[in-house]
Scaffold this active site. Sequence first.
Site, short mmCIF file in Angstrom:
data_model
loop_
_atom_site.label_atom_id
_atom_site.label_comp_id
_atom_site.label_asym_id
_atom_site.label_seq_id
_atom_site.Cartn_x
_atom_site.Cartn_y
_atom_site.Cartn_z
N GLU A 191 0.83 -1.22 0.00
CA GLU A 191 0.00 0.00 0.00
C GLU A 191 0.86 1.26 0.00
OE1 GLU A 191 -3.99 -1.80 1.98
OE2 GLU A 191 -2.73 -0.68 3.32
N GLU A 385 -5.31 -8.30 -1.28
CA GLU A 385 -6.00 -8.31 0.02
C GLU A 385 -7.48 -8.06 -0.20
OE1 GLU A 385 -4.55 -5.70 3.07
OE2 GLU A 385 -2.46 -6.05 2.51
C1 BG6 Z 1 -4.41 -3.28 4.72
C2 BG6 Z 1 -3.03 -3.64 5.21
O1 BG6 Z 1 -4.55 -1.89 4.75
O2 BG6 Z 1 -5.51 -3.68 5.45
C3 BG6 Z 1 -2.97 -4.79 6.19
O3 BG6 Z 1 -2.17 -3.90 4.14
C4 BG6 Z 1 -4.15 -4.70 7.13
O4 BG6 Z 1 -1.73 -4.76 6.83
C5 BG6 Z 1 -5.44 -4.81 6.32
O5 BG6 Z 1 -4.13 -5.61 8.16
C6 BG6 Z 1 -6.69 -4.82 7.14
O6 BG6 Z 1 -6.71 -3.71 7.98
P1 BG6 Z 1 -6.89 -3.85 9.54
O7 BG6 Z 1 -6.61 -2.52 10.06
O8 BG6 Z 1 -8.30 -4.28 9.75
O9 BG6 Z 1 -5.93 -4.87 9.99
#
Ligand code: BG6
Length: 486
Positions: A191, A385
């Site tokens: 990101e 993701e």
């Molecule tokens: C993304 C990141 O922004 O979202 C991850 O690359 C992160 O590292 C994922 O864990 C989910 O966000 P969160 O804050 O719910 O863990």
Amino acid sequence: MAKDTFFPEHFLWGGAIAANQSEGSWNKDGRGSSVADTAPYYENQDYAKYAAFDELSIEEIEKRLADKKDIYPKRWGIHFYERYEEDIALFAEMGFKALRMSISWSRIFPKGDEKEPNKAGLDFYHRVFRTLKQYDIEPIVTLSHYETPAYLATKYGGWINRKMLTFFSHYCETVISEFKDSVKYWMAFNEINVIDHSFYVGGAVPTDYIKDEKTDKYQVIHHLFMASAMAKKILKDISPNAQMGGMLARREGYAASCDPLDVLESIKDDQKNLFYSDVLVRGYYPSYIKAFFKENDINLIMEDTDETLLKENTIDYLSFSYYMTVLSKHKIDKDTELTTGNLVNGVKNPYLESNEWGWQIDPVGLRITLEKLYDRYQLPLFVAENGIGLQEHSDGTTEIEDTQRIDYLRSHINEMGKAIKNGVDLIGYTVWGPIDIISMSTSEISKRYGFIYVDADNFGNGTFNRYKKKSFNWYKQVIASNGEEI
Ligand code: BG6
């Protein structure tokens, strides 16, 4: 439910984790501290302002690193450092074709500016890659996932300092040479646009080094672009058949109304996000950002060869995280309803439902983003993701019925299938947090994304035993049928 399958034969189904959110063992076997080790979990925290995004001074970083209280969950993660074999065996049981993971920079170079790497750190990743190979799981490796060595932040000011290019290149050369026989897919920065939200998380820059926020932010970004290009160049030299990807936190959004001013606002918001992928894919700064620099008197410090390096070392595929969408509105007043989300706080969409953290669920938005990015770049795409965080509890005696997660993933996979049918070249999908890990934004484990439950609480208490949730077998069947049985 059966559907027509459109997923290509070698589609990379799997899951994604990051070292700082899973490994733990933050001070074991020579690992140095990373900026992630300073992110606390606060009970009753305000989700509109995540603690992980606090901007920190050098003094505060050092104070937190010396703090021994059990409020820094990323220091213990889910004990992946010790339990990786068990976890990878579970991923293999689900039929994973790929595991997206990161290398902890401070496990290899504890302070970040050393000449010689920490052998114990290299050995650990050799063991992980060997285990993955045993199950035919393709590693997809992020070189930097919010885990810059803390020393580089306090001593050099992090990515505001051009010297970081030297340290990062040395780290890249070291790990790419070391793991060239194991890793085909790399990504430089997770990101890359997170710097929009935090100097510290995105750039490892302590407040002491920030003089003029606007200019400094783009100077940091320029260094990150340069570092990505250097990583690609190093990869081409050492491992010509491997691929270097870029990784964007995709902010997909819509105009809040058909008022042309809202539509224009949404185009501007989109440009703020696509600026990052535009540079990574095309290798030059787009005209709209140059206009913005001029208007705001932003003058970046560049060297003569920078533009050539960027141009000659563009990414091979574009990956992104996708969780939600938001709305753009040209005028936000006191009656405008806002919502939180993955790195964005935006205007709430009345057509969408949200999870408990306010993230708005929008599967069609994933198709929209896939089609938009493919139209724009004609480059292979990778959903690095996607997933949903939920509050869950288990003592291991009864299975967690995570139907909400299954519904979420099913609807998103369906939309990916449609985008592929419509010609989008999508090479893989790694669900975020296939096993419960520590949340990046809130540093809690109670925001759970996994197919596998980890018996631990936010303060590190628990057995850390792993239990399969209902979604475990569901995802297994999705992969086995190549997306047909969802
Ligand atoms: C993304 C990141 O922004 O979202 C991850 O690359 C992160 O590292 C994922 O864990 C989910 O966000 P969160 O804050 O719910 O863990």
